[in-house]
Scaffold this motif. Structure first.
Motif, PDB file in Angstrom:
ATOM      1  N   GLU A  49       0.825  -1.216   0.000  1.00  0.00           N
ATOM      2  CA  GLU A  49       0.000   0.000   0.000  1.00  0.00           C
ATOM      3  C   GLU A  49       0.859   1.265   0.000  1.00  0.00           C
ATOM      4  N   LEU A  50       2.047   1.203   0.616  1.00  0.00           N
ATOM      5  CA  LEU A  50       2.899   2.387   0.748  1.00  0.00           C
ATOM      6  C   LEU A  50       3.930   2.523  -0.363  1.00  0.00           C
ATOM      7  N   ARG A  51       3.972   1.553  -1.275  1.00  0.00           N
ATOM      8  CA  ARG A  51       5.087   1.474  -2.219  1.00  0.00           C
ATOM      9  C   ARG A  51       5.169   2.680  -3.163  1.00  0.00           C
ATOM     10  N   GLN A  52       4.063   3.365  -3.385  1.00  0.00           N
ATOM     11  CA  GLN A  52       4.060   4.485  -4.333  1.00  0.00           C
ATOM     12  C   GLN A  52       3.755   5.822  -3.652  1.00  0.00           C
ATOM     13  N   THR A  53       4.003   5.901  -2.347  1.00  0.00           N
ATOM     14  CA  THR A  53       3.722   7.137  -1.612  1.00  0.00           C
ATOM     15  C   THR A  53       4.910   8.087  -1.603  1.00  0.00           C
ATOM     16  N   GLY A  54       6.076   7.614  -2.045  1.00  0.00           N
ATOM     17  CA  GLY A  54       7.284   8.422  -1.961  1.00  0.00           C
ATOM     18  C   GLY A  54       8.019   8.258  -0.648  1.00  0.00           C
ATOM     19  N   LEU A  55       7.447   7.501   0.290  1.00  0.00           N
ATOM     20  CA  LEU A  55       8.109   7.230   1.555  1.00  0.00           C
ATOM     21  C   LEU A  55       9.183   6.163   1.379  1.00  0.00           C
ATOM     22  N   ARG A  56      10.263   6.285   2.145  1.00  0.00           N
ATOM     23  CA  ARG A  56      11.311   5.255   2.125  1.00  0.00           C
ATOM     24  C   ARG A  56      10.908   4.180   3.136  1.00  0.00           C
ATOM     25  N   VAL A  57      10.547   3.010   2.605  1.00  0.00           N
ATOM     26  CA  VAL A  57       9.936   1.955   3.409  1.00  0.00           C
ATOM     27  C   VAL A  57      10.882   0.763   3.523  1.00  0.00           C
ATOM     28  N   ALA A  58      11.033   0.256   4.753  1.00  0.00           N
ATOM     29  CA  ALA A  58      11.788  -0.981   4.996  1.00  0.00           C
ATOM     30  C   ALA A  58      10.837  -2.040   5.519  1.00  0.00           C
ATOM     31  N   LEU A  59      10.946  -3.253   4.985  1.00  0.00           N
ATOM     32  CA  LEU A  59      10.196  -4.408   5.463  1.00  0.00           C
ATOM     33  C   LEU A  59      11.213  -5.360   6.074  1.00  0.00           C
TER      34      LEU A  59
END
Length: 506
Positions: A49-59
């Motif tokens: 869901e967050l992949r295209q928000t521009g946020l730098r996301v770590a899983l």
């Protein structure tokens, strides 16, 4: 008993029939806008869901990707979670019951749509879901449930002549539900996340989260990273700002996949009564139809013979179906909340830490719902379903179950501490034997493996000090208080514990 159970093989059918991806270990010193701790269905779908928000996301996964609870589910996609709607109506009214149904129906449709549009080979199949009523004493429960469903305009049907193989006096049917191969579906979604610049890490167990300085510091054995916001999708929260130890009851349940010499019956079935509860659903193994049979629920660490649970399922299956062979045995773990609704949202008292826990056996749909809610909250948007699952909620009807579960935890903690244990030497254990032993170093959890090697660790769980118990089916030390699980060498398998059992001498 037929004796087909092999304790050496407890991989789920989903792990047996899917590829194993490889992702790097988390490097120290990185900063992320959002760190998602735990890469099961909640973690992966939140990242998606967050992949295209521009946020730098770590899983970030503590072990191997999708080899935790999500890798050991039965893979049902249904809004029928036992007889739950009358309970929700009592707590939240008809509108609340309808919202719960709408949320889970949305999850089924969303997963099915993604699987079909992306052509994901996950055997997603439409099927009806049924709750089987066995006892006359449960007729009142069924009447109350159907009344709640009718009032909330939820589609359902009561069948008074159910399939004799499932037994029962009646079944409550929900139409147009689904089942699928959860690991194949989520591996495909995870690949899309990685391609969209979500940073995926495994074998990186977070042991501590410190948010006291305005930024969240995530510590692990390889160092430290920071994040502005953190999602705890670890099944059982590793940071307990909501006093979840008092509000979650961890249970293990068991499943087998059997090949039949007759057609595999369609549909999903689950018994209503706790005593002798069984669930079934069809599936495929390498293109061949099999039947998954589940049940034998018990509090974690509170069964004296886990292997007997698998055998009981096999005996039941052979009594009701023409079983040709057993394809797989596995077990999983679920946390139950006092009001049977998950906790999803901001962790109580925290501004930048979010939790999702307490799925009570229905994590495939509510896990998808959780990701949808959390992703909205992370970007500061409200969600129409968030009050259903608010982690800070309290309902008066929770009190009896809260009291019951906490008395159980106290009994386990105190009882095990005062209970006498063997004082013989660990050296006396024979291959395959495990015991909690009294030694000069305190109580030691000792196991001699089939090759004769001796493994000894402290018997005190590193979460809150309860004494662990041996799981003879899966060769693990399990905590009967809050559900932590450890390998024979003490390594953490399942939270809330984040640190290994202390190594000891023999």
């Amino acid at each position: 008993m037929s004796g087909n159970f092999s304790p050496a093989d407890t991989q789920s059918i989903w792990i047996k029939t899917s590829l194993e991806p490889k992702y790097p270990v988390l490097p120290p010193g990185e900063h992320f806008d959002v760190a998602i701790v735990g890469a099961g269905i909640v973690g992966i779908m939140t990242a998606y869901e967050l992949r295209q928000t521009g946020l730098r996301v770590a899983l970030i996964e503590g072990e191997k990707i999708l080899q935790g609870v999500t890798g050991y589910t039965t893979g049902k996609l249904t809004s029928q979670h036992g007889l739950i709607y009358d309970r929700i109506r009592k707590d939240l009214g008809v509108e609340g019951a309808r919202k719960y149904f709408d949320a889970n129906e949305w999850a089924i449709t969303d997963i099915r749509t993604m699987a079909e549009l992306e052509n994901i080979p996950c055997d997603i199949t439409r099927a009806d879901a049924h709750v089987v009523i066995h006892e006359e004493s449960s007729d009142t429960d069924l009447e109350s449930e159907t009344d709640a469903l009718t009032e909330a305009a939820i589609p359902h049907e009561v069948v008074r002549s159910p399939d004799p193989r499932h037994g029962g006096r009646a079944v409550l049917k929900f139409p147009n539900q689904a089942h699928f191969h959860p690991r194949n579906f989520l591996l495909a979604i995870l690949s899309q996340c990685a391609q969209a610049n979500v940073h995926v890490f495994e074998n990186s167990r977070i042991t501590e989260i410190d948010d006291s300085s305005g930024v969240c510091r995530l510590r692990y054995f390889g160092g430290e990273v920071t994040a502005t916001q953190v999602v705890l999708s670890t099944h059982y929260p590793i940071l307990d700002s909501g006093f979840f130890v008092a509000k979650l009851a961890p249970y293990r349940s068991y499943a087998i996949a059997v090949k039949l010499s007759e057609p595999v019956p369609p549909g999903m079935f689950i018994g209503h009564e706790e005593e002798g509860m069984r669930s079934t659903r069809p599936a495929f193994a390498y293109g061949e139809p099999v039947l998954i049979v589940g049940g034998e629920n018990h509090k974690v660490g509170q069964s004296t013979d886990s292997a007997a649970c698998f055998q009981a399922l096999e005996d039941w299956a052979r009594t009701h179906y023409q079983v040709e062979s057993i394809y797989a045995h596995w077990s999983t773990q679920d946390n139950w909340t006092p009001d049977h609704r998950p906790f999803i949202g901001k962790s109580p008292g925290k501004e930048n830490i979010f939790v999702a826990t307490g799925f009570g056996g229905w994590g495939m749909t509510t896990g998808r719902v959780a990701a949808h809610i959390l992703a909205k909250q992370i970007v500061c948007e409200n969600h129409a379903w968030e009050e259903l699952y608010n982690p800070s909620r309290f309902v008066l009807d929770m009190l009896p179950d809260l009291l019951k579960e906490n008395l159980n935890v106290a009994a386990q903690y105190i009882g095990d501490k005062v209970k006498a244990v063997e004082t013989r030497s660990a050296e006396d254990l024979v291959p395959g034997e495990a015991q909690v032993l009294q030694t000069s170093e305190g109580r030691v959890a000792a196991y001699r493996d089939a090759q004769g090697a001796l493994h000894t660790v402290s018997a005190d769980c590193t979460h809150m000090g309860c004494q662990v118990a041996w799981n003879n089916a899966e060769k693990t030390w399990d905590c009967p208080c809050h559900g932590s699980r450890f390998s024979p060498d003490g390594e953490v398998i399942h939270s809330p514990a984040t640190k290994p059992l202390k190594a000891t001498g023999a």
